[in-house]
Design an enzyme around this catalytic site. Structure first.
Site, PDB file in Angstrom:
ATOM      1  N   ASP A  95       1.047  -1.135   0.044  1.00  0.00           N
ATOM      2  CA  ASP A  95       0.008  -0.032   0.098  1.00  0.00           C
ATOM      3  C   ASP A  95       0.793   1.203   0.176  1.00  0.00           C
ATOM      4  O   ASP A  95       2.185   1.094   0.255  1.00  0.00           O
ATOM      5  CB  ASP A  95      -0.848  -0.166   1.146  1.00  0.00           C
ATOM      6  CG  ASP A  95      -2.169   0.889   1.173  1.00  0.00           C
ATOM      7  OD1 ASP A  95      -2.869   0.989   1.906  1.00  0.00           O
ATOM      8  OD2 ASP A  95      -2.315   1.453  -0.060  1.00  0.00           O
ATOM      9  N   ASP A 149      -2.874   8.165  -1.981  1.00  0.00           N
ATOM     10  CA  ASP A 149      -4.172   8.803  -2.003  1.00  0.00           C
ATOM     11  C   ASP A 149      -4.603   9.407  -0.844  1.00  0.00           C
ATOM     12  O   ASP A 149      -4.134   8.929   0.472  1.00  0.00           O
ATOM     13  CB  ASP A 149      -5.159   7.742  -2.597  1.00  0.00           C
ATOM     14  CG  ASP A 149      -5.379   6.750  -1.687  1.00  0.00           C
ATOM     15  OD1 ASP A 149      -4.337   6.114  -0.905  1.00  0.00           O
ATOM     16  OD2 ASP A 149      -6.234   5.913  -1.438  1.00  0.00           O
ATOM     17  N   ASP A 269      -8.009  -7.876   0.240  1.00  0.00           N
ATOM     18  CA  ASP A 269      -7.049  -8.066   1.348  1.00  0.00           C
ATOM     19  C   ASP A 269      -7.944  -7.608   2.687  1.00  0.00           C
ATOM     20  O   ASP A 269      -8.575  -6.766   2.318  1.00  0.00           O
ATOM     21  CB  ASP A 269      -5.984  -6.872   1.119  1.00  0.00           C
ATOM     22  CG  ASP A 269      -6.081  -5.767   1.968  1.00  0.00           C
ATOM     23  OD1 ASP A 269      -6.562  -4.799   1.150  1.00  0.00           O
ATOM     24  OD2 ASP A 269      -5.658  -5.725   3.010  1.00  0.00           O
ATOM     25  N   CYS A 307     -13.210 -28.947   5.606  1.00  0.00           N
ATOM     26  CA  CYS A 307     -11.793 -28.453   5.062  1.00  0.00           C
ATOM     27  C   CYS A 307     -10.860 -29.433   5.042  1.00  0.00           C
ATOM     28  O   CYS A 307     -10.669 -30.248   5.942  1.00  0.00           O
ATOM     29  CB  CYS A 307     -11.610 -27.289   6.128  1.00  0.00           C
ATOM     30  SG  CYS A 307      -9.936 -26.346   5.904  1.00  0.00           S
ATOM     31  N   CYS A 309      -7.582 -28.518   5.061  1.00  0.00           N
ATOM     32  CA  CYS A 309      -6.161 -27.869   5.299  1.00  0.00           C
ATOM     33  C   CYS A 309      -5.652 -28.737   6.423  1.00  0.00           C
ATOM     34  O   CYS A 309      -6.113 -29.687   7.142  1.00  0.00           O
ATOM     35  CB  CYS A 309      -6.423 -26.678   6.067  1.00  0.00           C
ATOM     36  SG  CYS A 309      -6.893 -26.471   7.733  1.00  0.00           S
ATOM     37  N   CYS A 312      -7.397 -28.890   9.963  1.00  0.00           N
ATOM     38  CA  CYS A 312      -8.658 -29.778  10.203  1.00  0.00           C
ATOM     39  C   CYS A 312      -8.252 -31.302   9.922  1.00  0.00           C
ATOM     40  O   CYS A 312      -8.926 -32.067  10.488  1.00  0.00           O
ATOM     41  CB  CYS A 312      -9.697 -28.982   9.088  1.00  0.00           C
ATOM     42  SG  CYS A 312     -10.119 -27.496   9.380  1.00  0.00           S
ATOM     43  N   HIS A 338      -5.472 -21.954   9.518  1.00  0.00           N
ATOM     44  CA  HIS A 338      -6.925 -22.244   8.827  1.00  0.00           C
ATOM     45  C   HIS A 338      -7.796 -20.917   8.460  1.00  0.00           C
ATOM     46  O   HIS A 338      -8.495 -21.287   7.244  1.00  0.00           O
ATOM     47  CB  HIS A 338      -7.654 -23.129  10.083  1.00  0.00           C
ATOM     48  CG  HIS A 338      -9.189 -23.184   9.293  1.00  0.00           C
ATOM     49  ND1 HIS A 338      -9.606 -24.095   8.666  1.00  0.00           N
ATOM     50  CD2 HIS A 338     -10.406 -22.416   9.641  1.00  0.00           C
ATOM     51  CE1 HIS A 338     -11.128 -23.996   8.366  1.00  0.00           C
ATOM     52  NE2 HIS A 338     -11.268 -22.862   9.021  1.00  0.00           N
TER      53      HIS A 338
HETATM   54  C1  LIG Z   1      -9.754  -2.051   6.301  1.00  0.00           C
HETATM   55  N1  LIG Z   1     -10.463  -1.311   5.637  1.00  0.00           N
HETATM   56  C2  LIG Z   1      -9.681  -0.509   4.575  1.00  0.00           C
HETATM   57  N2  LIG Z   1      -8.376  -0.653   4.248  1.00  0.00           N
HETATM   58  C3  LIG Z   1      -8.061   0.280   3.387  1.00  0.00           C
HETATM   59  C4  LIG Z   1      -6.782   0.703   3.017  1.00  0.00           C
HETATM   60  C5  LIG Z   1      -5.550   0.001   3.618  1.00  0.00           C
HETATM   61  C6  LIG Z   1      -5.552  -1.517   3.063  1.00  0.00           C
HETATM   62  C7  LIG Z   1      -3.989  -1.750   3.476  1.00  0.00           C
HETATM   63  O1  LIG Z   1      -3.743  -1.574   5.181  1.00  0.00           O
HETATM   64  C8  LIG Z   1      -3.336  -2.853   5.688  1.00  0.00           C
HETATM   65  O2  LIG Z   1      -4.103  -3.277   6.324  1.00  0.00           O
HETATM   66  C9  LIG Z   1      -4.595  -2.726   7.406  1.00  0.00           C
HETATM   67  C10 LIG Z   1      -2.769  -3.590   4.451  1.00  0.00           C
HETATM   68  O3  LIG Z   1      -1.369  -3.688   4.406  1.00  0.00           O
HETATM   69  C11 LIG Z   1      -3.344  -3.212   3.332  1.00  0.00           C
HETATM   70  O4  LIG Z   1      -2.033  -2.807   2.108  1.00  0.00           O
HETATM   71  C12 LIG Z   1      -2.688  -2.746   0.968  1.00  0.00           C
HETATM   72  C13 LIG Z   1      -6.685   1.600   1.883  1.00  0.00           C
HETATM   73  N3  LIG Z   1      -5.523   1.939   1.660  1.00  0.00           N
HETATM   74  C14 LIG Z   1      -5.354   2.911   0.716  1.00  0.00           C
HETATM   75  N4  LIG Z   1      -4.455   3.403   0.429  1.00  0.00           N
HETATM   76  N5  LIG Z   1      -6.382   3.800   0.143  1.00  0.00           N
HETATM   77  C15 LIG Z   1      -7.872   3.466   0.631  1.00  0.00           C
HETATM   78  O5  LIG Z   1      -8.728   4.027   0.307  1.00  0.00           O
HETATM   79  C16 LIG Z   1      -7.875   2.319   1.730  1.00  0.00           C
HETATM   80  C17 LIG Z   1      -9.144   1.982   1.909  1.00  0.00           C
HETATM   81  C18 LIG Z   1      -9.444   0.693   2.949  1.00  0.00           C
HETATM   82  N6  LIG Z   1     -10.296   0.344   3.645  1.00  0.00           N
END
Ligand SMILES: CNc1nc2c(CC[C@H]3O[C@@H](OC)[C@H](O)[C@@H]3OC)c3nc(N)[nH]c(=O)c3cc2[nH]1
Length: 375
Positions: A95, A149, A269, A307, A309, A312, A338
């Site tokens: 991210d 962003d 994710d 499952c 895995c 399980c 799991h």
């Molecule tokens: C949970 N809901 C949610 N997460 C979000 C994330 C983090 C994912 C990132 O945050 C980490 O997990 C906590 C992970 O590393 C993941 O990486 C891509 C977002 N990242 C960006 N740049 N822009 C968004 O609009 C956005 C919206 C989200 N909504």
């Protein structure tokens, strides 16, 4: 520049907008739809790369913001990049840090050039910009990078959303210009627009015109009701190019994954499966099993009889309950393994249903078994 990330569409489900495909990256390819385990601090908590490969995890995530703060992207660059540093030789998505800046740091000041904020670790002053986010992700050697962003707070007014989207587009353009070290483009644009369908459509079109190799859908899974997320997807994916991947950020639960695939999403994710596993809550074909519950004390059967895995197949609910109650580390390793296996396998089953044009029937049966229809 040629794209470093290439989407190969194999099949579209006849009844829905669901797609089955393959995503090709510099570190290999993976099938879609795909659930991507989150390895924020360069580790998918308690699990080894070998276990991740064994469970079918084609790609993992790591986090620019966290790795920048600790141990530092320069250290990871010296180590030979994130793949080498964490001994993972398959695709990695990172991210941009946008979300973490807005969700983790109390004091922050958003300017056109970027965001000034304080580290959540030691309060030191930091500055993150589209250019800095690219520099960090290139140092990590990420295969799929995110644009810098703003993920606006939920709810946000239309006025705020319009201003924020426009800046996010300008930041995305700056990211494209800054992303130069590789001869190929691996930067995804992130569509915002909150729960305003017209703004979602507008932003999707704007970013589509910038010709990114892939598109993330951001600004969701931030507390909005499920139907609002689904409506936002319906207002977004039809305006994204069909020959590029779509990644829904921060999602999620089994029902949200299936409903996202139906609306044209390829990648997901979420920290949910590993986070709930750490207190012994598991996802099974019959719905959630909270293993600490006394009813499992003498249950010597598998966590999920459907499952296959290794958890399980080799350990009982009684044993898992014992480990979790005793706070034995092996317990959360088993529940984490799991839960991730369950979501990766769910995406494999969904992919098969798409290939056979029976996704809606699959959804009906899965929701019934999991207990969603009881809600
Ligand atoms: C949970 N809901 C949610 N997460 C979000 C994330 C983090 C994912 C990132 O945050 C980490 O997990 C906590 C992970 O590393 C993941 O990486 C891509 C977002 N990242 C960006 N740049 N822009 C968004 O609009 C956005 C919206 C989200 N909504």
């Amino acid at each position: 520049m040629r794209p470093a990330v290439v989407y190969e569409l194999l099949k579209t489900d006849k009844e829905t907008g669901a797609r089955a495909g393959i995503i090709h990256t510099p570190h290999g390819s993976f099938p879609t739809p795909m659930f991507m385990p989150v390895g924020t601090l360069a580790t998918v908590k308690t699990l080894s790369p070998e276990e991740l490969k064994e469970m079918g995890s084609g790609i993992i995530l790591s986090n620019t913001y966290h790795l920048w703060l600790r141990p530092g992207h320069e250290l990871i660059r010296e180590a030979g990049g994130l793949h080498k540093f964490m001994n993972w030789d398959q695709p990695i998505l990172t991210d941009s840090g946008g979300f973490q800046v807005f969700s983790l740091s109390k004091i922050r000041d958003i300017k056109e050039e970027g965001v000034h904020f304080r580290s959540h670790l030691d309060g030191s002053k930091l500055f993150l910009s589209p250019e800095k986010a690219i520099e960090i992700q290139e140092a990590l050697g990420s295969d799929i990078m995110m644009s810098f962003d703003e993920c606006p707070p939920y709810p946000a007014s239309r006025e705020y959303m319009i201003q924020s989207m426009a800046r996010t587009t300008r930041w995305a353009e700056r990211g494209l210009k800054a992303h130069t070290t590789m001869d190929k483009q691996s930067l995804f644009g992130i569509v915002q627009g909150g729960v305003y369908s017209d703004l979602r459509q507008q932003h999707a079109k704007e970013l589509a015109s910038l010709d990114f190799p892939g598109y993330s859908i951001g600004g969701l899974s931030v507390g909005e009701e499920k139907h609002l997320m689904n409506e936002a997807l319906e207002a977004t994916t039809p305006f994204l190019p069909a020959d590029k991947p779509r990644y829904l950020m921060g999602v999620g639960s089994p029902d949200a994954l299936i409903d996202g695939v139906i609306r044209g999403i390829d990648m997901f994710d979420c920290v949910l499966p590993t986070r709930i596993a750490r207190n012994g809550t598991t996802m099974t074909s019959q719905g959630r099993v909270v293993i600490k519950n006394a009813i499992y004390e003498r249950d010597f059967g598998p966590l999920d009889p459907n499952c296959d895995c290794h958890v399980c197949k080799n350990y009982s609910r009684a044993y898992l309950r014992h480990l979790i109650k005793a706070k034995e580390a092996f317990g959360i390793r088993l529940t984490s393994y799991h839960n991730l296996y369950f979501l990766i396998k769910l995406m494999e089953d969904v992919r098969e249903a798409i290939m056979e044009d029976r996704l809606l029937a699959f959804r009906e049966e899965f929701f019934e078994q999991y207990g969603y229809n009881k809600e």
